[in-house]
Write an enzyme that holds these catalytic residues in place. Structure first.
Site, PDB file in Angstrom:
ATOM      1  N   THR A  43      45.086  20.281   7.618  1.00  0.00           N
ATOM      2  CA  THR A  43      44.767  21.170   8.733  1.00  0.00           C
ATOM      3  C   THR A  43      43.272  21.408   8.703  1.00  0.00           C
ATOM      4  O   THR A  43      42.562  20.931   7.816  1.00  0.00           O
ATOM      5  CB  THR A  43      45.548  22.486   8.633  1.00  0.00           C
ATOM      6  OG1 THR A  43      45.370  23.226   9.820  1.00  0.00           O
ATOM      7  CG2 THR A  43      45.067  23.307   7.449  1.00  0.00           C
ATOM      8  N   ASP A  59      43.656  24.767  13.837  1.00  0.00           N
ATOM      9  CA  ASP A  59      44.432  23.908  14.725  1.00  0.00           C
ATOM     10  C   ASP A  59      45.901  24.308  14.633  1.00  0.00           C
ATOM     11  O   ASP A  59      46.264  25.191  13.846  1.00  0.00           O
ATOM     12  CB  ASP A  59      44.248  22.439  14.344  1.00  0.00           C
ATOM     13  CG  ASP A  59      44.874  22.111  13.005  1.00  0.00           C
ATOM     14  OD1 ASP A  59      45.673  21.180  12.917  1.00  0.00           O
ATOM     15  OD2 ASP A  59      44.569  22.820  12.019  1.00  0.00           O
ATOM     16  N   ARG A  61      48.677  21.897  14.463  1.00  0.00           N
ATOM     17  CA  ARG A  61      49.549  20.757  14.151  1.00  0.00           C
ATOM     18  C   ARG A  61      50.105  20.899  12.739  1.00  0.00           C
ATOM     19  O   ARG A  61      49.359  21.169  11.794  1.00  0.00           O
ATOM     20  CB  ARG A  61      48.791  19.442  14.283  1.00  0.00           C
ATOM     21  CG  ARG A  61      49.585  18.219  13.847  1.00  0.00           C
ATOM     22  CD  ARG A  61      48.809  16.936  14.034  1.00  0.00           C
ATOM     23  NE  ARG A  61      48.625  16.648  15.456  1.00  0.00           N
ATOM     24  CZ  ARG A  61      47.985  15.570  15.903  1.00  0.00           C
ATOM     25  NH1 ARG A  61      47.454  14.711  15.047  1.00  0.00           N
ATOM     26  NH2 ARG A  61      47.878  15.363  17.206  1.00  0.00           N
ATOM     27  N   LYS A  75      49.009  29.296  12.378  1.00  0.00           N
ATOM     28  CA  LYS A  75      48.460  29.301  11.018  1.00  0.00           C
ATOM     29  C   LYS A  75      47.581  30.515  10.744  1.00  0.00           C
ATOM     30  O   LYS A  75      47.028  30.632   9.654  1.00  0.00           O
ATOM     31  CB  LYS A  75      47.651  28.015  10.774  1.00  0.00           C
ATOM     32  CG  LYS A  75      48.473  26.743  10.955  1.00  0.00           C
ATOM     33  CD  LYS A  75      47.644  25.507  10.767  1.00  0.00           C
ATOM     34  CE  LYS A  75      48.486  24.259  11.018  1.00  0.00           C
ATOM     35  NZ  LYS A  75      47.698  23.019  10.866  1.00  0.00           N
ATOM     36  N   GLY A  89      47.850  24.139   3.910  1.00  0.00           N
ATOM     37  CA  GLY A  89      48.672  23.704   2.782  1.00  0.00           C
ATOM     38  C   GLY A  89      50.133  23.611   3.167  1.00  0.00           C
ATOM     39  O   GLY A  89      50.477  23.381   4.329  1.00  0.00           O
ATOM     40  N   SER A 172      41.964  19.651   5.307  1.00  0.00           N
ATOM     41  CA  SER A 172      41.578  18.239   5.261  1.00  0.00           C
ATOM     42  C   SER A 172      40.460  17.914   6.235  1.00  0.00           C
ATOM     43  O   SER A 172      39.762  16.915   6.056  1.00  0.00           O
ATOM     44  CB  SER A 172      42.798  17.361   5.566  1.00  0.00           C
ATOM     45  OG  SER A 172      43.359  17.729   6.810  1.00  0.00           O
ATOM     46  N   ASP A 209      40.218  13.815  11.696  1.00  0.00           N
ATOM     47  CA  ASP A 209      41.309  14.002  10.737  1.00  0.00           C
ATOM     48  C   ASP A 209      42.627  13.817  11.476  1.00  0.00           C
ATOM     49  O   ASP A 209      42.900  14.514  12.460  1.00  0.00           O
ATOM     50  CB  ASP A 209      41.240  15.401  10.113  1.00  0.00           C
ATOM     51  CG  ASP A 209      42.365  15.617   9.107  1.00  0.00           C
ATOM     52  OD1 ASP A 209      42.782  14.639   8.464  1.00  0.00           O
ATOM     53  OD2 ASP A 209      42.842  16.757   8.984  1.00  0.00           O
ATOM     54  N   SER A 212      45.109  16.887  11.647  1.00  0.00           N
ATOM     55  CA  SER A 212      44.754  18.037  12.480  1.00  0.00           C
ATOM     56  C   SER A 212      44.831  17.634  13.946  1.00  0.00           C
ATOM     57  O   SER A 212      44.535  16.491  14.291  1.00  0.00           O
ATOM     58  CB  SER A 212      43.340  18.540  12.156  1.00  0.00           C
ATOM     59  OG  SER A 212      43.225  18.862  10.784  1.00  0.00           O
TER      60      SER A 212
END
Length: 322
Positions: A43, A59, A61, A75, A89, A172, A209, A212
């Site tokens: 993420t 984000d 996803r 999140k 995570g 990430s 990424d 994400s």
């Protein structure tokens, strides 16, 4: 052999991480044991300070390995009305730990007669819970809050270590987002400028990424204890637009221009004659007798051969018509 490793120093109380299973794992690998494959999650979570508060953006996803399980996963969690956090995570660990943190913060506020909870208290609760898990909870936080002492922004990692930052990112996609933040952040950002910067930072993490993506969730915590939440939708075409093989010439429009006729030239037009009308000729019809002189049916008689005449047992021959 394995029982000795599991029973050794069972009553000992460790602080921090415990590496006593390292030798056991090494022996199991030598015996042919194949460990399970790691599960990668990702993420992009970004937080920054501006001149009138703090904001967090993530984000939406949710992924498991190379599969996208959801595109609308929140999140950003509310711990108190003045404290929010954004996590990255494992989704199960993140949900469990945020519930524990919310209950711990609520208990602390009740114990202090309902006063505004300091942001450092929520940071210490997250740090204690992650340290007690000894690194087994694979989650990291960006924690932001406002209290009478000012505006605060913390980054809390999975091992319990914490950092005080003016702008930070975890997940990430943190490296792409951090590049945008380092080049454009300044302490006197207004709310509109900070919102534009944090959306661009998360968009950079989404673009570079694969874990994400989807939309961007944003929460703004101001110094006057007001909170604003919004969602930024990112619409990008799946493929670039195809260019035309034949480019159309550019046409410049003339507006408010006076046109004067300087010279006029008339060219004579050539005379165009109409096509002549052909007259029909009377042709006599063709008779069928002239085309075909042979009759439609012809009777052919086959003469018997000498072999058929000598054979007395043969049946009599019949005449055929063609």
């Amino acid at each position: 052999m394995f029982g000795n490793f599991s029973n050794r120093n069972r009553n000992h109380c460790y602080g921090g991480f415990n590496y006593e299973n390292f030798l056991r794992n090494d022996e199991m690998l030598k015996m042919g044991y194949k460990p399970p494959l790691p599960i990668t999650t990702g993420t992009t979570v970004v937080g920054l300070l501006f001149n009138a508060g703090v904001m967090i953006a993530t984000d939406s996803r949710a992924t498991r390995s190379n599969l996208v399980s959801s595109n609308e996963t929140p999140k950003i969690c509310r711990l108190q009305r003045n404290i929010y956090c954004g996590g990255s995570g494992y989704a199960s660990d993140l949900s469990r730990l945020t519930r524990l943190m919310e209950e711990q913060c609520a208990m602390q506020r009740e114990a202090t007669n309902g006063r505004i909870l300091p942001a450092v208290c929520a940071k210490q609760v997250a740090k204690t819970l992650l340290m007690s898990a000894m690194g087994r909870m694979m989650i990291s936080f960006v924690l932001a809050g406002v209290d009478p002492e000012g505006v605060h922004l913390y980054s809390v990692h999975f091992d319990g270590t914490t950092e005080i930052s003016q702008y930070t990112s975890v997940g990430s996609g943190q490296y792409s987002a951090m590049g945008i933040m380092e080049s454009r952040w300044r302490p006197d950002l207004t709310e509109d400028e900070a919102r534009e910067l944090i959306v661009d930072a998360v968009s950079a993490g989404i673009e570079h990424d694969l874990s994400s993506g989807s939309s961007i969730d944003l929460v703004v915590i101001r110094s006057n204890y007001t909170v604003a939440k919004c969602t930024e939708n990112i619409h990008r075409p799946l493929a670039p637009e195809a260019k035309l093989l034949i480019e159309k010439p550019e046409v410049n429009k003339l507006e408010d221009v006076d046109i004067y006729i300087v010279e006029e030239l008339v060219l004579p037009q050539s005379l165009i004659l109409p096509m002549p009308i052909l007259q029909k000729t009377d042709k006599k019809p063709i008779r069928r007798d002239a085309v075909r002189n042979t009759p439609a049916f012809t009777q052919i008689t086959l003469k018997p051969s000498t072999e058929d005449i000598d054979d007395e047992d043969a049946p009599p021959k019949k005449k055929r018509k063609i």
